[in-house]
Motif scaffolding. Sequence first.
Motif, PDB file in Angstrom:
ATOM      1  N   ARG A 108      49.174 102.329  19.573  1.00 47.32           N
ATOM      2  CA  ARG A 108      48.341 103.699  20.224  1.00 47.32           C
ATOM      3  C   ARG A 108      47.916 103.566  21.614  1.00 47.32           C
ATOM      4  O   ARG A 108      47.566 102.394  21.739  1.00 47.32           O
ATOM      5  CB  ARG A 108      48.022 104.643  19.693  1.00 47.32           C
ATOM      6  N   ILE A 109      47.916 104.782  22.537  1.00 52.24           N
ATOM      7  CA  ILE A 109      46.459 104.249  24.221  1.00 52.24           C
ATOM      8  C   ILE A 109      45.676 103.706  23.185  1.00 52.24           C
ATOM      9  O   ILE A 109      45.070 105.154  22.591  1.00 52.24           O
ATOM     10  CB  ILE A 109      47.114 105.724  24.760  1.00 52.24           C
ATOM     11  N   SER A 110      44.882 103.762  23.721  1.00 57.81           N
ATOM     12  CA  SER A 110      42.881 103.435  23.033  1.00 57.81           C
ATOM     13  C   SER A 110      41.942 104.056  24.115  1.00 57.81           C
ATOM     14  O   SER A 110      40.889 104.674  24.001  1.00 57.81           O
ATOM     15  CB  SER A 110      42.526 101.697  22.773  1.00 57.81           C
ATOM     16  N   ARG A 111      42.263 103.024  25.655  1.00 61.58           N
ATOM     17  CA  ARG A 111      41.511 103.749  26.762  1.00 61.58           C
ATOM     18  C   ARG A 111      42.501 103.536  28.030  1.00 61.58           C
ATOM     19  O   ARG A 111      43.175 103.582  28.174  1.00 61.58           O
ATOM     20  CB  ARG A 111      40.804 102.918  27.043  1.00 61.58           C
ATOM     21  N   LEU A 112      41.851 104.774  28.570  1.00 55.96           N
ATOM     22  CA  LEU A 112      42.105 105.277  30.077  1.00 55.96           C
ATOM     23  C   LEU A 112      41.934 104.983  30.891  1.00 55.96           C
ATOM     24  O   LEU A 112      40.877 106.573  30.650  1.00 55.96           O
ATOM     25  CB  LEU A 112      43.398 106.851  30.225  1.00 55.96           C
ATOM     26  N   HIS A 140      43.988 115.398  31.176  1.00 54.52           N
ATOM     27  CA  HIS A 140      42.763 115.107  30.354  1.00 54.52           C
ATOM     28  C   HIS A 140      42.608 115.501  28.916  1.00 54.52           C
ATOM     29  O   HIS A 140      41.891 115.091  27.734  1.00 54.52           O
ATOM     30  CB  HIS A 140      41.798 115.145  31.224  1.00 54.52           C
ATOM     31  N   GLN A 141      43.018 117.190  28.882  1.00 53.43           N
ATOM     32  CA  GLN A 141      42.568 118.301  27.617  1.00 53.43           C
ATOM     33  C   GLN A 141      43.448 117.957  27.263  1.00 53.43           C
ATOM     34  O   GLN A 141      42.786 118.066  25.690  1.00 53.43           O
ATOM     35  CB  GLN A 141      42.513 119.542  28.803  1.00 53.43           C
ATOM     36  N   SER A 142      44.741 117.165  27.388  1.00 53.18           N
ATOM     37  CA  SER A 142      45.585 117.427  25.548  1.00 53.18           C
ATOM     38  C   SER A 142      45.869 115.571  25.217  1.00 53.18           C
ATOM     39  O   SER A 142      46.218 116.406  24.318  1.00 53.18           O
ATOM     40  CB  SER A 142      47.204 117.908  26.682  1.00 53.18           C
ATOM     41  N   LEU A 143      45.138 115.456  25.646  1.00 51.11           N
ATOM     42  CA  LEU A 143      44.800 113.530  25.057  1.00 51.11           C
ATOM     43  C   LEU A 143      44.369 113.936  24.035  1.00 51.11           C
ATOM     44  O   LEU A 143      43.272 114.321  23.883  1.00 51.11           O
ATOM     45  CB  LEU A 143      44.670 112.621  26.123  1.00 51.11           C
ATOM     46  N   HIS A 144      44.648 112.750  23.045  1.00 48.47           N
ATOM     47  CA  HIS A 144      43.858 113.081  21.530  1.00 48.47           C
ATOM     48  C   HIS A 144      42.395 112.555  22.023  1.00 48.47           C
ATOM     49  O   HIS A 144      42.291 111.374  22.296  1.00 48.47           O
ATOM     50  CB  HIS A 144      44.483 112.264  20.757  1.00 48.47           C
ATOM     51  N   PRO A 145      41.247 113.400  20.943  1.00 48.01           N
ATOM     52  CA  PRO A 145      39.868 112.674  21.260  1.00 48.01           C
ATOM     53  C   PRO A 145      40.268 111.529  20.662  1.00 48.01           C
ATOM     54  O   PRO A 145      38.870 110.704  21.765  1.00 48.01           O
ATOM     55  CB  PRO A 145      39.521 113.927  20.364  1.00 48.01           C
ATOM     56  N   SER A 146      40.314 110.271  20.609  1.00 50.55           N
ATOM     57  CA  SER A 146      40.458 109.070  19.890  1.00 50.55           C
ATOM     58  C   SER A 146      40.422 108.384  21.355  1.00 50.55           C
ATOM     59  O   SER A 146      40.224 107.204  21.359  1.00 50.55           O
ATOM     60  CB  SER A 146      40.809 108.824  18.391  1.00 50.55           C
ATOM     61  N   VAL A 147      41.820 108.798  22.290  1.00 54.81           N
ATOM     62  CA  VAL A 147      41.064 108.292  23.833  1.00 54.81           C
ATOM     63  C   VAL A 147      39.770 108.173  24.631  1.00 54.81           C
ATOM     64  O   VAL A 147      39.814 108.422  24.928  1.00 54.81           O
ATOM     65  CB  VAL A 147      42.708 108.869  24.456  1.00 54.81           C
ATOM     66  N   GLU A 148      40.016 106.916  24.241  1.00 56.29           N
ATOM     67  CA  GLU A 148      38.442 107.241  25.162  1.00 56.29           C
ATOM     68  C   GLU A 148      39.434 107.017  26.917  1.00 56.29           C
ATOM     69  O   GLU A 148      40.235 106.612  27.456  1.00 56.29           O
ATOM     70  CB  GLU A 148      37.975 105.671  25.786  1.00 56.29           C
TER      71      GLU A 148
END
Length: 157
Positions: A108-112, A140-148
Motif C-alpha cells: 500500500r501507499i504509506s506516504r505521499l 487529500h480528503q479521500s485518502l485513508h488516514p493511515s497514508v501520511e
Amino acid sequence: MRFLTFAALPKREKMPRKDRYMVNISGEYQGDLHCLATHDPSGSQLTTDAPRDNQGRGEAFSPTDLVATALGTCIATTMALVARRHGVELRGLKYEVTKEMSADSPRRISRLTTHLWMPLPKGAAPHNLLENAAHACPVHQSLHPSVEKLIVFHWPA
C-alpha cells in the motif's frame, strides 16, 4: 496460460444523483499487467502498467502512481480555484509528489510528500487560504488516514 473470457457486460444506465456528481471511468485489462482506462465524458485514455518492483515493466503509470498524480493535480487545481476567487493567477505553480510504498504487507501507499513551488511571493496571494485549500482538496480528503500526507510550500522571497 489460461485466459478467462467474459460476456460483454450490459451498459449500465447512468442515473445521476442530486447529492453528488458522478463520472464513469471504463477500462479493459489488456494482458501482461497493462490496463487501458477511458474517461467516459471526454474519451481521453491512459494506460497503466505494474511497477518494476511488482512484476511489471514500469512502462506507464502504475495505479498507485495515479493516486500520487491525482493528489498533486488536485492540490494545484483546488488552490487555483481559491486563487481565482481572489483575483490571483497561479499559472506557473510547480509540484512534485513523492510516493512511498509500505515495506510490509499488505502492499500500500504509506506516504505521499507534495512539494509546491509557488509562482508568486507569499504577500502577493492569500497564502493562508491557499495553504488551507491544499489540505482540503478532495483527493487529500479521500485518502485513508493511515497514508501520511505531507505538503511543503516553497514561496519565493
